[in-house]
Design a protein around this motif. Structure first.
Motif, PDB file in Angstrom:
ATOM      1  N   SER A  27     -10.349  24.316  39.876  1.00  0.00           N
ATOM      2  CA  SER A  27     -10.726  24.338  41.288  1.00  0.00           C
ATOM      3  C   SER A  27      -9.484  24.200  42.167  1.00  0.00           C
ATOM      4  O   SER A  27      -8.438  23.726  41.716  1.00  0.00           O
ATOM      5  CB  SER A  27     -11.709  23.205  41.594  1.00  0.00           C
ATOM      6  OG  SER A  27     -11.042  21.961  41.517  1.00  0.00           O
ATOM      7  N   LYS A  28      -9.624  24.598  43.422  1.00  0.00           N
ATOM      8  CA  LYS A  28      -8.526  24.405  44.378  1.00  0.00           C
ATOM      9  C   LYS A  28      -8.194  22.929  44.498  1.00  0.00           C
ATOM     10  O   LYS A  28      -7.033  22.560  44.636  1.00  0.00           O
ATOM     11  CB  LYS A  28      -8.911  24.953  45.753  1.00  0.00           C
ATOM     12  CG  LYS A  28      -8.711  26.422  45.927  1.00  0.00           C
ATOM     13  CD  LYS A  28      -8.953  26.770  47.390  1.00  0.00           C
ATOM     14  CE  LYS A  28      -8.945  28.260  47.597  1.00  0.00           C
ATOM     15  NZ  LYS A  28      -9.212  28.609  48.996  1.00  0.00           N
ATOM     16  N   ILE A  50      -1.778  29.451  48.344  1.00  0.00           N
ATOM     17  CA  ILE A  50      -2.924  29.861  47.525  1.00  0.00           C
ATOM     18  C   ILE A  50      -3.559  31.117  48.118  1.00  0.00           C
ATOM     19  O   ILE A  50      -3.827  32.084  47.396  1.00  0.00           O
ATOM     20  CB  ILE A  50      -3.963  28.716  47.400  1.00  0.00           C
ATOM     21  CG1 ILE A  50      -3.408  27.590  46.530  1.00  0.00           C
ATOM     22  CG2 ILE A  50      -5.278  29.236  46.819  1.00  0.00           C
ATOM     23  CD1 ILE A  50      -4.278  26.340  46.506  1.00  0.00           C
ATOM     24  N   LEU A  51      -3.784  31.113  49.426  1.00  0.00           N
ATOM     25  CA  LEU A  51      -4.364  32.292  50.088  1.00  0.00           C
ATOM     26  C   LEU A  51      -3.468  33.520  49.940  1.00  0.00           C
ATOM     27  O   LEU A  51      -3.951  34.631  49.681  1.00  0.00           O
ATOM     28  CB  LEU A  51      -4.627  32.000  51.566  1.00  0.00           C
ATOM     29  CG  LEU A  51      -5.757  31.024  51.861  1.00  0.00           C
ATOM     30  CD1 LEU A  51      -5.820  30.705  53.351  1.00  0.00           C
ATOM     31  CD2 LEU A  51      -7.089  31.564  51.376  1.00  0.00           C
ATOM     32  N   GLU A  52      -2.168  33.331  50.092  1.00  0.00           N
ATOM     33  CA  GLU A  52      -1.232  34.449  49.953  1.00  0.00           C
ATOM     34  C   GLU A  52      -1.209  34.984  48.522  1.00  0.00           C
ATOM     35  O   GLU A  52      -1.147  36.197  48.308  1.00  0.00           O
ATOM     36  CB  GLU A  52       0.171  34.027  50.400  1.00  0.00           C
ATOM     37  CG  GLU A  52       0.276  33.816  51.902  1.00  0.00           C
ATOM     38  CD  GLU A  52       1.618  33.244  52.347  1.00  0.00           C
ATOM     39  OE1 GLU A  52       2.542  33.123  51.508  1.00  0.00           O
ATOM     40  OE2 GLU A  52       1.734  32.899  53.541  1.00  0.00           O
ATOM     41  N   LEU A  53      -1.260  34.092  47.544  1.00  0.00           N
ATOM     42  CA  LEU A  53      -1.274  34.536  46.146  1.00  0.00           C
ATOM     43  C   LEU A  53      -2.570  35.279  45.812  1.00  0.00           C
ATOM     44  O   LEU A  53      -2.552  36.237  45.033  1.00  0.00           O
ATOM     45  CB  LEU A  53      -1.069  33.346  45.207  1.00  0.00           C
ATOM     46  CG  LEU A  53       0.350  32.776  45.171  1.00  0.00           C
ATOM     47  CD1 LEU A  53       0.367  31.429  44.453  1.00  0.00           C
ATOM     48  CD2 LEU A  53       1.316  33.752  44.511  1.00  0.00           C
ATOM     49  N   ILE A  54      -3.686  34.846  46.405  1.00  0.00           N
ATOM     50  CA  ILE A  54      -4.953  35.550  46.197  1.00  0.00           C
ATOM     51  C   ILE A  54      -4.882  36.935  46.837  1.00  0.00           C
ATOM     52  O   ILE A  54      -5.248  37.938  46.216  1.00  0.00           O
ATOM     53  CB  ILE A  54      -6.148  34.738  46.744  1.00  0.00           C
ATOM     54  CG1 ILE A  54      -6.415  33.518  45.857  1.00  0.00           C
ATOM     55  CG2 ILE A  54      -7.404  35.601  46.841  1.00  0.00           C
ATOM     56  CD1 ILE A  54      -7.448  32.538  46.398  1.00  0.00           C
ATOM     57  N   SER A  55      -4.376  37.003  48.064  1.00  0.00           N
ATOM     58  CA  SER A  55      -4.309  38.311  48.746  1.00  0.00           C
ATOM     59  C   SER A  55      -3.308  39.246  48.078  1.00  0.00           C
ATOM     60  O   SER A  55      -3.444  40.462  48.167  1.00  0.00           O
ATOM     61  CB  SER A  55      -4.010  38.145  50.240  1.00  0.00           C
ATOM     62  OG  SER A  55      -2.705  37.673  50.434  1.00  0.00           O
ATOM     63  N   SER A  56      -2.319  38.695  47.388  1.00  0.00           N
ATOM     64  CA  SER A  56      -1.357  39.524  46.645  1.00  0.00           C
ATOM     65  C   SER A  56      -1.854  39.878  45.252  1.00  0.00           C
ATOM     66  O   SER A  56      -1.159  40.549  44.493  1.00  0.00           O
ATOM     67  CB  SER A  56      -0.016  38.787  46.510  1.00  0.00           C
ATOM     68  OG  SER A  56       0.517  38.487  47.757  1.00  0.00           O
ATOM     69  N   THR A  73      -3.826  35.980  37.470  1.00  0.00           N
ATOM     70  CA  THR A  73      -4.183  37.337  37.049  1.00  0.00           C
ATOM     71  C   THR A  73      -3.078  37.894  36.159  1.00  0.00           C
ATOM     72  O   THR A  73      -2.007  37.292  36.024  1.00  0.00           O
ATOM     73  CB  THR A  73      -4.345  38.261  38.273  1.00  0.00           C
ATOM     74  OG1 THR A  73      -3.078  38.376  38.933  1.00  0.00           O
ATOM     75  CG2 THR A  73      -5.407  37.751  39.235  1.00  0.00           C
ATOM     76  N   SER A  74      -3.319  39.059  35.579  1.00  0.00           N
ATOM     77  CA  SER A  74      -2.276  39.693  34.763  1.00  0.00           C
ATOM     78  C   SER A  74      -1.057  40.032  35.618  1.00  0.00           C
ATOM     79  O   SER A  74       0.082  39.921  35.154  1.00  0.00           O
ATOM     80  CB  SER A  74      -2.820  40.931  34.047  1.00  0.00           C
ATOM     81  OG  SER A  74      -3.348  41.840  34.976  1.00  0.00           O
ATOM     82  N   SER A  75      -1.274  40.412  36.879  1.00  0.00           N
ATOM     83  CA  SER A  75      -0.146  40.667  37.784  1.00  0.00           C
ATOM     84  C   SER A  75       0.648  39.388  38.017  1.00  0.00           C
ATOM     85  O   SER A  75       1.883  39.408  38.070  1.00  0.00           O
ATOM     86  CB  SER A  75      -0.635  41.197  39.135  1.00  0.00           C
ATOM     87  OG  SER A  75      -1.284  42.426  38.988  1.00  0.00           O
ATOM     88  N   GLY A  76      -0.060  38.281  38.171  1.00  0.00           N
ATOM     89  CA  GLY A  76       0.602  36.987  38.352  1.00  0.00           C
ATOM     90  C   GLY A  76       1.419  36.604  37.127  1.00  0.00           C
ATOM     91  O   GLY A  76       2.535  36.078  37.250  1.00  0.00           O
ATOM     92  N   ILE A  77       0.879  36.871  35.942  1.00  0.00           N
ATOM     93  CA  ILE A  77       1.608  36.586  34.703  1.00  0.00           C
ATOM     94  C   ILE A  77       2.865  37.445  34.628  1.00  0.00           C
ATOM     95  O   ILE A  77       3.939  36.956  34.251  1.00  0.00           O
ATOM     96  CB  ILE A  77       0.704  36.793  33.470  1.00  0.00           C
ATOM     97  CG1 ILE A  77      -0.400  35.736  33.454  1.00  0.00           C
ATOM     98  CG2 ILE A  77       1.511  36.750  32.173  1.00  0.00           C
ATOM     99  CD1 ILE A  77      -1.499  35.978  32.427  1.00  0.00           C
ATOM    100  N   ASN A  78       2.750  38.719  35.010  1.00  0.00           N
ATOM    101  CA  ASN A  78       3.916  39.610  34.999  1.00  0.00           C
ATOM    102  C   ASN A  78       5.012  39.102  35.936  1.00  0.00           C
ATOM    103  O   ASN A  78       6.191  39.077  35.571  1.00  0.00           O
ATOM    104  CB  ASN A  78       3.522  41.035  35.389  1.00  0.00           C
ATOM    105  CG  ASN A  78       2.693  41.710  34.323  1.00  0.00           C
ATOM    106  OD1 ASN A  78       2.724  41.328  33.152  1.00  0.00           O
ATOM    107  ND2 ASN A  78       1.938  42.722  34.710  1.00  0.00           N
ATOM    108  N   VAL A  79       4.622  38.717  37.149  1.00  0.00           N
ATOM    109  CA  VAL A  79       5.593  38.190  38.111  1.00  0.00           C
ATOM    110  C   VAL A  79       6.234  36.918  37.572  1.00  0.00           C
ATOM    111  O   VAL A  79       7.452  36.731  37.658  1.00  0.00           O
ATOM    112  CB  VAL A  79       4.917  37.933  39.485  1.00  0.00           C
ATOM    113  CG1 VAL A  79       5.797  37.094  40.394  1.00  0.00           C
ATOM    114  CG2 VAL A  79       4.567  39.238  40.159  1.00  0.00           C
ATOM    115  N   LEU A  80       5.426  36.046  37.005  1.00  0.00           N
ATOM    116  CA  LEU A  80       5.945  34.803  36.438  1.00  0.00           C
ATOM    117  C   LEU A  80       6.933  35.093  35.314  1.00  0.00           C
ATOM    118  O   LEU A  80       7.999  34.474  35.253  1.00  0.00           O
ATOM    119  CB  LEU A  80       4.793  33.930  35.934  1.00  0.00           C
ATOM    120  CG  LEU A  80       5.164  32.569  35.382  1.00  0.00           C
ATOM    121  CD1 LEU A  80       5.853  31.713  36.454  1.00  0.00           C
ATOM    122  CD2 LEU A  80       3.935  31.854  34.854  1.00  0.00           C
ATOM    123  N   ASN A  81       6.606  36.027  34.442  1.00  0.00           N
ATOM    124  CA  ASN A  81       7.510  36.379  33.352  1.00  0.00           C
ATOM    125  C   ASN A  81       8.835  36.937  33.875  1.00  0.00           C
ATOM    126  O   ASN A  81       9.889  36.661  33.312  1.00  0.00           O
ATOM    127  CB  ASN A  81       6.853  37.375  32.396  1.00  0.00           C
ATOM    128  CG  ASN A  81       5.756  36.738  31.570  1.00  0.00           C
ATOM    129  OD1 ASN A  81       5.752  35.529  31.354  1.00  0.00           O
ATOM    130  ND2 ASN A  81       4.814  37.534  31.119  1.00  0.00           N
TER     131      ASN A  81
END
Length: 175
Positions: A27-28, A50-56, A73-81
C-alpha cells in the motif's frame, strides 16, 4: 538546480528499489512508512514522486481484495537496472536491512485484513481474512451489535490472526 535534479532522480530510484526488493505489491501507506522511518524524504515530496512514477508507468496501482496496492512495472525494473549504480550503497543497505527486519510485518499487514460495515442501526458485519501466497486461508464474517465490538474484533484479528487461525482449525478438527 543540477543538485535538485540529481536528488529527484535518486529519490525516484530509491522508491523503485524498495518496490523491487519487496517483490510484492504494498500500500501507499506502507511505502510511506518505510520512507519516513528511514528519513529518506518528506511526506509531500514522496506523494508527488509516487504520482509521477505512476504517470511515467514505472510503478502501477493494482487492486487486491478491494484495496489499492502499488508495485514496480517492467519499465520500472528496466530503469532501475540501468541506473541503480546512481543509488548510494549506504541507502541500499539501509533498505535491505529494513526489509530484512520488517518483511514479516509488511507481509502480515497485506495478508491479514479486518474490516467492518454498518448493516443497520444495531448491526455491524465484521469481515476477518487471512491470505498466504494469494490463497485465502480463512475468511470469517460475523454480525455484532456494537461499533465497539466490531472495532475490538478487528484489532484482535490484526494483532493475533495467526494464533486465532490455529485455534479455529484446532477446534474444527477436534474429535
Amino acid at each position: 538546480m543540477f543538485e535538485d535534479t540529481l536528488e529527484l532522480a535518486e529519490n525516484k530510484l530509491l522508491l523503485l528499489y524498495i518496490l523491487n526488493e519487496l517483490k510484492f505489491p504494498i500500500s501507499k501507506n506502507q511505502l510511506t512508512e518505510i520512507v519516513l522511518e528511514n528519513n529518506f524524504m518528506n511526506y509531500f515530496i514522496l506523494q508527488q514522486y509516487i504520482l509521477e512514477l505512476i504517470s511515467s508507468n514505472f510503478i502501477e496501482s493494482v487492486e487486491q481484495d478491494g484495496k489499492h496496492r502499488i508495485s514496480i512495472t517492467s519499465s520500472g525494473i528496466n530503469v532501475l537496472n540501468l541506473f541503480s549504480n546512481r543509488l548510494l550503497d549506504e541507502k541500499k543497505s539501509i533498505i535491505d536491512n529494513y526489509i530484512k527486519l520488517n518483511l514479516n510485518n509488511i507481509k502480515n499487514a497485506i495478508s491479514v485484513t479486518a474490516d467492518y460495515t454498518i448493516e443497520n442501526k444495531n448491526s455491524y458485519v465484521v469481515t476477518l481474512k487471512a491470505i498466504e501466497n494469494d490463497i485465502t486461508l480463512i475468511e470469517v464474517k460475523l454480525n455484532v451489535v456494537s461499533n465497539k465490538q466490531a472495532r475490538d474484533l478487528c484489532a484482535k484479528w490484526k494483532n493475533s490472526s495467526s494464533d486465532l487461525y490455529t485455534k479455529i482449525i484446532s477446534l474444527l478438527t477436534q474429535d
